[in-house]
Design an enzyme around this catalytic site. Structure first.
Site, PDB file in Angstrom:
ATOM      1  N   CYS A   2     -30.198  -4.078   1.832  1.00 46.42           N
ATOM      2  CA  CYS A   2     -30.165  -5.148   3.788  1.00 46.42           C
ATOM      3  C   CYS A   2     -28.068  -5.301   3.669  1.00 46.42           C
ATOM      4  CB  CYS A   2     -30.533  -6.593   3.011  1.00 46.42           C
ATOM      5  SG  CYS A   2     -32.256  -6.871   2.489  1.00 46.42           S
ATOM      6  N   ARG A  27     -27.379   0.067   3.951  1.00 44.44           N
ATOM      7  CA  ARG A  27     -28.417  -0.801   3.439  1.00 44.44           C
ATOM      8  C   ARG A  27     -29.438  -0.759   3.619  1.00 44.44           C
ATOM      9  NH1 ARG A  27     -24.106  -2.761   0.532  1.00 44.44           N
ATOM     10  NH2 ARG A  27     -25.231  -4.159  -0.200  1.00 44.44           N
ATOM     11  N   TRP A  75     -34.218  -4.111   4.725  1.00 44.96           N
ATOM     12  CA  TRP A  75     -35.000  -2.896   3.151  1.00 44.96           C
ATOM     13  C   TRP A  75     -36.012  -3.895   2.607  1.00 44.96           C
ATOM     14  CZ3 TRP A  75     -35.809  -2.649  -1.938  1.00 44.96           C
ATOM     15  CH2 TRP A  75     -36.462  -1.505  -2.396  1.00 44.96           C
ATOM     16  N   ASN A 101     -30.080 -11.336   1.284  1.00 42.90           N
ATOM     17  CA  ASN A 101     -30.381 -10.173   1.155  1.00 42.90           C
ATOM     18  C   ASN A 101     -30.269 -10.426  -0.512  1.00 42.90           C
ATOM     19  OD1 ASN A 101     -29.758  -7.512  -0.868  1.00 42.90           O
ATOM     20  ND2 ASN A 101     -27.572  -7.219  -0.322  1.00 42.90           N
ATOM     21  N   GLY A 102     -31.702 -10.269  -1.317  1.00 46.98           N
ATOM     22  CA  GLY A 102     -31.880 -10.568  -2.875  1.00 46.98           C
ATOM     23  C   GLY A 102     -33.775 -10.318  -2.443  1.00 46.98           C
ATOM     24  N   GLU A 484     -29.931  16.784 -10.655  1.00 45.19           N
ATOM     25  CA  GLU A 484     -29.530  15.770  -9.756  1.00 45.19           C
ATOM     26  C   GLU A 484     -29.788  16.659  -8.115  1.00 45.19           C
ATOM     27  OE1 GLU A 484     -27.890  13.493  -8.918  1.00 45.19           O
ATOM     28  OE2 GLU A 484     -26.802  13.999  -7.108  1.00 45.19           O
ATOM     29  N   LYS A 488     -32.305  15.249  -4.807  1.00 43.34           N
ATOM     30  CA  LYS A 488     -31.873  15.479  -3.550  1.00 43.34           C
ATOM     31  C   LYS A 488     -32.309  15.608  -2.525  1.00 43.34           C
ATOM     32  CE  LYS A 488     -27.942  13.647  -4.165  1.00 43.34           C
ATOM     33  NZ  LYS A 488     -27.604  13.272  -5.333  1.00 43.34           N
ATOM     34  N   GLU A 491     -35.211  13.101  -2.370  1.00 45.51           N
ATOM     35  CA  GLU A 491     -34.783  11.552  -1.586  1.00 45.51           C
ATOM     36  C   GLU A 491     -34.679  12.739  -0.672  1.00 45.51           C
ATOM     37  OE1 GLU A 491     -31.405   9.974  -2.439  1.00 45.51           O
ATOM     38  OE2 GLU A 491     -30.625  11.463  -3.256  1.00 45.51           O
ATOM     39  N   HIS A 507     -42.272  25.206 -23.466  1.00 43.95           N
ATOM     40  CA  HIS A 507     -43.332  23.959 -24.131  1.00 43.95           C
ATOM     41  C   HIS A 507     -43.851  22.847 -22.863  1.00 43.95           C
ATOM     42  CE1 HIS A 507     -40.847  24.543 -27.661  1.00 43.95           C
ATOM     43  NE2 HIS A 507     -40.316  23.935 -26.791  1.00 43.95           N
ATOM     44  N   LYS A 610     -29.317   2.401   0.418  1.00 42.27           N
ATOM     45  CA  LYS A 610     -28.192   2.891  -0.328  1.00 42.27           C
ATOM     46  C   LYS A 610     -27.762   1.371  -1.231  1.00 42.27           C
ATOM     47  CE  LYS A 610     -23.561   5.462  -0.663  1.00 42.27           C
ATOM     48  NZ  LYS A 610     -24.150   6.510  -1.148  1.00 42.27           N
TER      49      LYS A 610
HETATM   50  C1  F6R Z   1     -28.887   9.474  -4.914  1.00 43.28           C
HETATM   51  C2  F6R Z   1     -28.739   7.976  -4.686  1.00 43.28           C
HETATM   52  C3  F6R Z   1     -28.993   6.706  -6.106  1.00 43.28           C
HETATM   53  C4  F6R Z   1     -27.761   6.533  -6.752  1.00 43.28           C
HETATM   54  C5  F6R Z   1     -28.414   4.801  -7.234  1.00 43.28           C
HETATM   55  C6  F6R Z   1     -27.432   4.167  -8.281  1.00 43.28           C
HETATM   56  O1  F6R Z   1     -28.564  10.201  -4.410  1.00 43.28           O
HETATM   57  O2  F6R Z   1     -27.756   7.616  -3.990  1.00 43.28           O
HETATM   58  O3  F6R Z   1     -29.661   7.451  -7.123  1.00 43.28           O
HETATM   59  O4  F6R Z   1     -26.865   7.563  -7.530  1.00 43.28           O
HETATM   60  O5  F6R Z   1     -28.796   3.806  -6.488  1.00 43.28           O
HETATM   61  O6  F6R Z   1     -26.372   3.748  -7.350  1.00 43.28           O
HETATM   62  P1  F6R Z   1     -24.699   2.994  -7.693  1.00 43.28           P
HETATM   63  O7  F6R Z   1     -23.756   4.560  -7.914  1.00 43.28           O
HETATM   64  O8  F6R Z   1     -24.748   3.123  -6.751  1.00 43.28           O
HETATM   65  O9  F6R Z   1     -25.402   2.271  -8.930  1.00 43.28           O
END
Ligand code: F6R
Length: 615
Positions: A2, A27, A75, A101-102, A484, A488, A491, A507, A610
């Site tokens: 949010c 966000r 969000w 937000n929250g 990683e 990527k 997502e 295994h 994010k």
């Molecule tokens: C993946 C991604 C998320 C963040 C995770 C932690 O591409 O961006 O997995 O890495 O939500 O976020 P931060 O680093 O802001 O604590």
């Protein structure tokens, strides 16, 4: 999670707020809404879906002009992404508007109580209760900031709230507990936002709000108190980047721009870390040397991509300092009753500095007496505020939801931290430290070279757009790189993607391998532990024998892999521990291109946001 904007000043509030929301859309993009104070009343508009839907609505049904307003991009948590659940929420008389937000944990009881007093709630959200409570309190105290303090004392959970009231038309009020809120200080105008990018086009002067504080904004003043009304201490700071850093700058997406910025981000994170006497100086690390010398355990907590950075950091920390290091998902950490004491050094890694799981983990660690050091990209955010020390990454603003440049800089910061621990504890000699710092200083150029050779990776990604599954394998530091790469792809491309330690294949996971299944393999340097290299070459042969299409990421000059690679991606030779800094880059490009080929929006993948400020 949010995005919130508030504005009071001389400009059109609607223009300022909508422009701010555009910058905060990363966000959350389930719905968006605005409210402005004008002509003695309050006018609001809100729409499900991305901000563009709200913008269309504002063209079809324009709001009256006013110079005080608030806005929100959502969000969804409580209640689906509908128009009714979009923020702002209003009281029944339509005089108060609030954005949030929250999560307000006691909202069910509050709803019931409000219903008993005759209020009609129109949405399924927890937020709407706040609008009604504010209206009630305002009617007795006649002041929005005081009403906000009274309401906040009744709320459980995490919240950033920003509100306006038509009967106090020159004021915007905000409150913060456990969720971010920053003040932007202008001339004859002031701003509130979830992060500085929302107002960076207007001012670079910011004030960081603390926990449990209420802020009242007028055109010419900012007043901050605690929830009891006592004046509060705040920290003012200057934002060291400008609006252009938060623009796409000619790239098709923020993600592409941020991938391209990695050489600079790495260089910036290394800047100024060696003093005149040749010693590593991490100025922001304020934990006394004696405490660092006595630490008998390091625990890293983080989520998602930052967790993968932590997994890689473990190899460096243990190798260079000989201190045992555990890495744990922050969301699991406090629930398993971890063993921590004054001799435990906890490292919390977070790009945003707001991730609730990581914040809760560090609070738990501090309660047990551990010292917490944050590795963070966002000045003024909550995680560094609540830590004993901080090491900032200097990636600049990361806007794309999928983390790229922040990851590389988290790695650099963790390598520096590991070396620093080695220096303080005497497990590394000065020349050994210098050798690694020199290698790190060269990595930016190596990343640049990788970026220049990515066309075949993009073509390969496009050719795999109709696949359902891609697997990723790695060993040693290549294993977190594989994780990683898979994250990527999941997502961004919404594909089944999994990362495995290559040695684990036999295994179980090898059962997944079938004809033409793409498997990406991150190959360790043959110049490092050659046994590791030889083993992964065997693993490649094992999957190829079962029909896998092998996509091999290997160092220049590593000829042993050539016969077994259906596709070979070359990366520059680097020291073993630093290889993730170059090996990750092709995986970022691969995921971005494949997602684009599938028609996905890479900057705003579905269901994600994010800065995850809920647990
Ligand atoms: C993946 C991604 C998320 C963040 C995770 C932690 O591409 O961006 O997995 O890495 O939500 O976020 P931060 O680093 O802001 O604590």
């Amino acid at each position: 999670m949010c995005g919130i904007v508030g504005y009071v000043g001389g400009q059109s509030a609607l223009d300022v707020v909508v422009a701010g929301l555009k910058r905060l859309e990363y966000r959350g993009y389930d719905s968006a809404g605005v409210a402005v104070l004008a002509d003695g009343g309050l006018a609001a508009a809100k729409k499900a879906g991305k901000l563009v839907n709200l913008e269309k609505e504002l063209v079809d049904r324009p709001l009256p002009g006013g110079s005080v307003g608030i806005g929100h991009t959502r969000w969804a948590t409580h209640g689906g992404p509908t128009d009714a659940n979009a923020h702002p929420h209003l009281d029944n008389a339509g005089r108060v508007a609030v954005v949030h937000n929250g999560i307000i944990e006691n909202f069910a009881a509050l709803r019931e109580e409000l219903a008993e007093r005759g209020h009609t709630l129109l949405s399924e959200t927890d937020t709407e209760t706040v609008a009604h409570l504010l209206a009630e309190e305002f009617s007795s105290v006649g002041d929005l900031a005081e009403a906000m303090r009274l309401v906040c004392r009744r709320l459980d959970g995490a919240f950033t709230l920003v509100a306006v009231h038509a009967d106090q038309p020159d004021v915007v009020v905000g409150a913060r507990r456990n969720s971010p809120l920053v003040v932007g200080v202008g001339e004859g105008e002031n701003f509130l936002a979830s992060d500085v990018s929302a107002f960076i086009a207007h001012t670079r002067s910011a004030i960081e709000l603390g926990q449990d504080q209420v802020v009242e904004l007028t055109r010419d003043g900012v007043t901050v108190t605690d929830f009891d009304g006592a004046p509060a201490d705040v920290r003012a700071y200057h934002v060291d980047w400008d609006a252009s850093a938060a623009e796409k700058g000619g790239y098709a997406s923020f993600m592409l721009k941020e991938i391209a910025e990695q050489p600079k981000a790495v260089a910036d994170t290394l800047l100024g870390r060696i003093d005149g006497a040749g010693r590593l100086t991490l100025d922001e690390v304020r934990i006394p040397g004696a405490v660092l010398r006595e630490a008998d355990k390091v625990v890293i907590v983080a989520c998602g991509t930052a967790f993968h950075a932590g997994l890689i950091a473990k190899y460096a920390i243990e190798h260079w300092t000989r201190i045992p290091c555990e890495v744990e998902l922050a969301s699991e950490f406090r629930y398993r009753d971890p063993i921590l004491d004054q001799r435990t050094l906890v490292i919390a890694i977070s790009q945003s500095g707001e991730t609730m799981d990581t914040l809760m983990a560090l609070r738990h660690a501090r309660e047990q007496g551990a010292k917490v050091l944050a590795v963070c990209n966002t000045n003024g955010s909550t995680i560094p505020r609540e830590s004993d020390a901080v090491l900032y990454t200097h990636a600049g603003p990361e806007v794309a939801v999928a983390s790229t440049k922040a990851f590389l800089t988290q790695l650099v910061a963790c390598y520096l931290l590991a070396l620093y621990l080695g220096q303080v504890r005497g497990t590394q000699w000065g020349d050994e430290i210098h050798a690694v710092v020199r290698d790190l200083a060269r990595i930016g150029d190596d990343v640049e070279r990788v970026l220049e050779t990515m066309e075949p990776v993009r073509a390969l990604a496009r050719s795999l757009a109709d696949k359902d599954t891609v697997l990723f394998l790695g060993r040693h530091v290549g294993y977190p790189v594989a994780l990683e790469g898979a994250l990527k792809l999941k997502e961004l491309a919404y594909m089944h993607a999994e990362g495995f330690a290559a040695g684990e294949l036999k295994h179980g996971p090898i059962a997944l391998v079938e004809e033409d299944l793409p498997v990406v393999v991150v190959v360790p340097s043959p110049r490092g532990r050659s046994v590791l290299h030889d083993k992964i070459v065997s693993n490649i042969q094992e999957i190829r024998a079962r029909g896998a299409r092998t996509i091999v990421i290997a160092e220049e000059g590593d000829d042993a892999v050539v016969p077994y690679a259906d596709h070979l991606v070359r990366i520059p030779a680097t020291p073993t521990l630093l290889q993730p800094l170059v090996a990750t880059v092709p995986l970022q490009v691969f995921a971005c291109e494949l997602a684009t080929a599938r028609g996905n929006e890479v900057d705003q993948p579905r269901n994600l946001a994010k800065s995850v400020t809920v647990e």
